[in-house]
Scaffold this motif. Sequence first.
Motif, PDB file in Angstrom:
ATOM      1  N   SER A 105       0.822  -1.204   0.000  1.00  0.00           N
ATOM      2  CA  SER A 105       0.000   0.000   0.000  1.00  0.00           C
ATOM      3  C   SER A 105       0.864   1.265   0.000  1.00  0.00           C
ATOM      4  N   LEU A 106       1.904   1.275   0.828  1.00  0.00           N
ATOM      5  CA  LEU A 106       2.809   2.421   0.887  1.00  0.00           C
ATOM      6  C   LEU A 106       3.514   2.616  -0.461  1.00  0.00           C
ATOM      7  N   ALA A 107       3.996   1.518  -1.028  1.00  0.00           N
ATOM      8  CA  ALA A 107       4.707   1.582  -2.311  1.00  0.00           C
ATOM      9  C   ALA A 107       3.778   2.020  -3.440  1.00  0.00           C
ATOM     10  N   ASP A 108       2.543   1.559  -3.419  1.00  0.00           N
ATOM     11  CA  ASP A 108       1.578   1.973  -4.453  1.00  0.00           C
ATOM     12  C   ASP A 108       1.410   3.487  -4.467  1.00  0.00           C
ATOM     13  N   LYS A 109       1.292   4.077  -3.279  1.00  0.00           N
ATOM     14  CA  LYS A 109       1.130   5.526  -3.199  1.00  0.00           C
ATOM     15  C   LYS A 109       2.392   6.240  -3.687  1.00  0.00           C
ATOM     16  N   LEU A 110       3.560   5.747  -3.270  1.00  0.00           N
ATOM     17  CA  LEU A 110       4.814   6.362  -3.716  1.00  0.00           C
ATOM     18  C   LEU A 110       4.965   6.270  -5.235  1.00  0.00           C
ATOM     19  N   GLU A 111       4.531   5.148  -5.801  1.00  0.00           N
ATOM     20  CA  GLU A 111       4.594   4.986  -7.257  1.00  0.00           C
ATOM     21  C   GLU A 111       3.615   5.929  -7.958  1.00  0.00           C
ATOM     22  N   ARG A 112       2.378   6.018  -7.447  1.00  0.00           N
ATOM     23  CA  ARG A 112       1.384   6.928  -8.028  1.00  0.00           C
ATOM     24  C   ARG A 112       1.860   8.371  -8.021  1.00  0.00           C
ATOM     25  N   LYS A 113       2.570   8.750  -6.962  1.00  0.00           N
ATOM     26  CA  LYS A 113       3.061  10.128  -6.831  1.00  0.00           C
ATOM     27  C   LYS A 113       4.340  10.358  -7.629  1.00  0.00           C
ATOM     28  N   GLY A 114       4.898   9.284  -8.203  1.00  0.00           N
ATOM     29  CA  GLY A 114       6.077   9.422  -9.049  1.00  0.00           C
ATOM     30  C   GLY A 114       7.409   9.401  -8.321  1.00  0.00           C
ATOM     31  N   TYR A 115       7.417   8.927  -7.052  1.00  0.00           N
ATOM     32  CA  TYR A 115       8.650   8.922  -6.269  1.00  0.00           C
ATOM     33  C   TYR A 115       9.471   7.638  -6.418  1.00  0.00           C
ATOM     34  N   ILE A 116       8.799   6.533  -6.737  1.00  0.00           N
ATOM     35  CA  ILE A 116       9.518   5.271  -6.895  1.00  0.00           C
ATOM     36  C   ILE A 116       9.051   4.557  -8.161  1.00  0.00           C
ATOM     37  N   LYS A 117       9.822   3.566  -8.545  1.00  0.00           N
ATOM     38  CA  LYS A 117       9.467   2.710  -9.668  1.00  0.00           C
ATOM     39  C   LYS A 117       9.489   1.274  -9.167  1.00  0.00           C
ATOM     40  N   LYS A 118       8.494   0.497  -9.579  1.00  0.00           N
ATOM     41  CA  LYS A 118       8.446  -0.933  -9.259  1.00  0.00           C
ATOM     42  C   LYS A 118       9.017  -1.724 -10.432  1.00  0.00           C
ATOM     43  N   ILE A 119       9.806  -2.726 -10.100  1.00  0.00           N
ATOM     44  CA  ILE A 119      10.390  -3.589 -11.119  1.00  0.00           C
ATOM     45  C   ILE A 119      10.106  -5.033 -10.716  1.00  0.00           C
ATOM     46  N   VAL A 120       9.385  -5.757 -11.570  1.00  0.00           N
ATOM     47  CA  VAL A 120       9.082  -7.167 -11.295  1.00  0.00           C
ATOM     48  C   VAL A 120      10.290  -8.002 -11.712  1.00  0.00           C
ATOM     49  N   SER A 121      10.684  -8.908 -10.835  1.00  0.00           N
ATOM     50  CA  SER A 121      11.837  -9.770 -11.100  1.00  0.00           C
ATOM     51  C   SER A 121      11.596 -10.626 -12.338  1.00  0.00           C
ATOM     52  N   TYR A 155      10.813  -5.376  -6.970  1.00  0.00           N
ATOM     53  CA  TYR A 155      11.856  -4.492  -6.442  1.00  0.00           C
ATOM     54  C   TYR A 155      11.405  -3.049  -6.560  1.00  0.00           C
ATOM     55  N   LEU A 156      11.916  -2.214  -5.682  1.00  0.00           N
ATOM     56  CA  LEU A 156      11.618  -0.791  -5.717  1.00  0.00           C
ATOM     57  C   LEU A 156      12.907  -0.014  -5.880  1.00  0.00           C
ATOM     58  N   MET A 157      12.823   1.080  -6.617  1.00  0.00           N
ATOM     59  CA  MET A 157      13.946   2.003  -6.729  1.00  0.00           C
ATOM     60  C   MET A 157      13.404   3.420  -6.859  1.00  0.00           C
ATOM     61  N   LEU A 158      14.229   4.386  -6.515  1.00  0.00           N
ATOM     62  CA  LEU A 158      13.797   5.781  -6.541  1.00  0.00           C
ATOM     63  C   LEU A 158      13.720   6.324  -7.960  1.00  0.00           C
ATOM     64  N   GLU A 159      12.751   7.195  -8.176  1.00  0.00           N
ATOM     65  CA  GLU A 159      12.650   7.960  -9.415  1.00  0.00           C
ATOM     66  C   GLU A 159      13.322   9.318  -9.178  1.00  0.00           C
ATOM     67  N   GLU A 160      13.550  10.046 -10.223  1.00  0.00           N
ATOM     68  CA  GLU A 160      14.207  11.352 -10.153  1.00  0.00           C
ATOM     69  C   GLU A 160      13.445  12.306  -9.225  1.00  0.00           C
ATOM     70  N   LYS A 161      12.122  12.233  -9.249  1.00  0.00           N
ATOM     71  CA  LYS A 161      11.284  13.131  -8.442  1.00  0.00           C
ATOM     72  C   LYS A 161      11.581  13.007  -6.950  1.00  0.00           C
ATOM     73  N   SER A 162      12.070  11.858  -6.513  1.00  0.00           N
ATOM     74  CA  SER A 162      12.329  11.642  -5.086  1.00  0.00           C
ATOM     75  C   SER A 162      13.447  12.543  -4.564  1.00  0.00           C
ATOM     76  N   LYS A 163      14.263  13.093  -5.463  1.00  0.00           N
ATOM     77  CA  LYS A 163      15.340  13.990  -5.025  1.00  0.00           C
ATOM     78  C   LYS A 163      14.792  15.225  -4.323  1.00  0.00           C
ATOM     79  N   GLU A 164      13.601  15.664  -4.734  1.00  0.00           N
ATOM     80  CA  GLU A 164      12.951  16.797  -4.070  1.00  0.00           C
ATOM     81  C   GLU A 164      12.743  16.481  -2.590  1.00  0.00           C
ATOM     82  N   ILE A 165      12.217  15.292  -2.337  1.00  0.00           N
ATOM     83  CA  ILE A 165      11.932  14.876  -0.967  1.00  0.00           C
ATOM     84  C   ILE A 165      13.224  14.647  -0.197  1.00  0.00           C
ATOM     85  N   LEU A 166      14.210  14.051  -0.853  1.00  0.00           N
ATOM     86  CA  LEU A 166      15.482  13.795  -0.175  1.00  0.00           C
ATOM     87  C   LEU A 166      16.124  15.089   0.299  1.00  0.00           C
ATOM     88  N   ASN A 167      16.034  16.137  -0.498  1.00  0.00           N
ATOM     89  CA  ASN A 167      16.586  17.427  -0.071  1.00  0.00           C
ATOM     90  C   ASN A 167      15.879  17.932   1.186  1.00  0.00           C
TER      91      ASN A 167
END
Length: 155
Positions: free
Chosen positions: A81-97, A105-117
């Motif tokens: 549920s948490l990952a779904d929201k992060l993906e919808r908002k464009g912060y992460i990308k899901k990758i199926v093995s 698997y989850l990894m950060l999208e470019e947009k997450s840099k805003e939050i990291l700052n």
Amino acid sequence: MLNFYVVIEVKERKLENTLYSDVARLYHKNRCFMDVQLRERGLTELGFSHIRIIILLHIFEVLSMKEIAEKISKDKSTVTSLADKLERKGYIKKIVSQKDRRITYLMLEEKSKEILNIIFEVSDVFQNKVEKILDTDERKMFIKIMSKLIKNWEK
């Protein structure tokens, strides 16, 4: 007819000045502090657990949903549920093995840099607050004790 009475002696115990209550209060104060700091910087759409996932992915780059669940102590359905929201908002990308389609698997999208700052900025505010409360030796001891507890907790 026999009546049985069980007498239970309950010692009066207090939780207000125990290690358990102190750790719980510190955790609560930290969460409230972080929430206020994040909200003041405009980060209102994500909760504490979302932020923890972003921090983990920043550190490890790629993690499976199972690994994240273990690291943040949440069940897999909650992480989904948490990952779904992060993906919808464009912060992460899901990758199926490719090897096992049950693993995502989850990894950060470019947009997450805003939050990291913002997270780095809030982390600095937190660090400054702690430095005003604890001197250098106290901080070192605190880190040493916390590290030992974390490392040995599951043993």
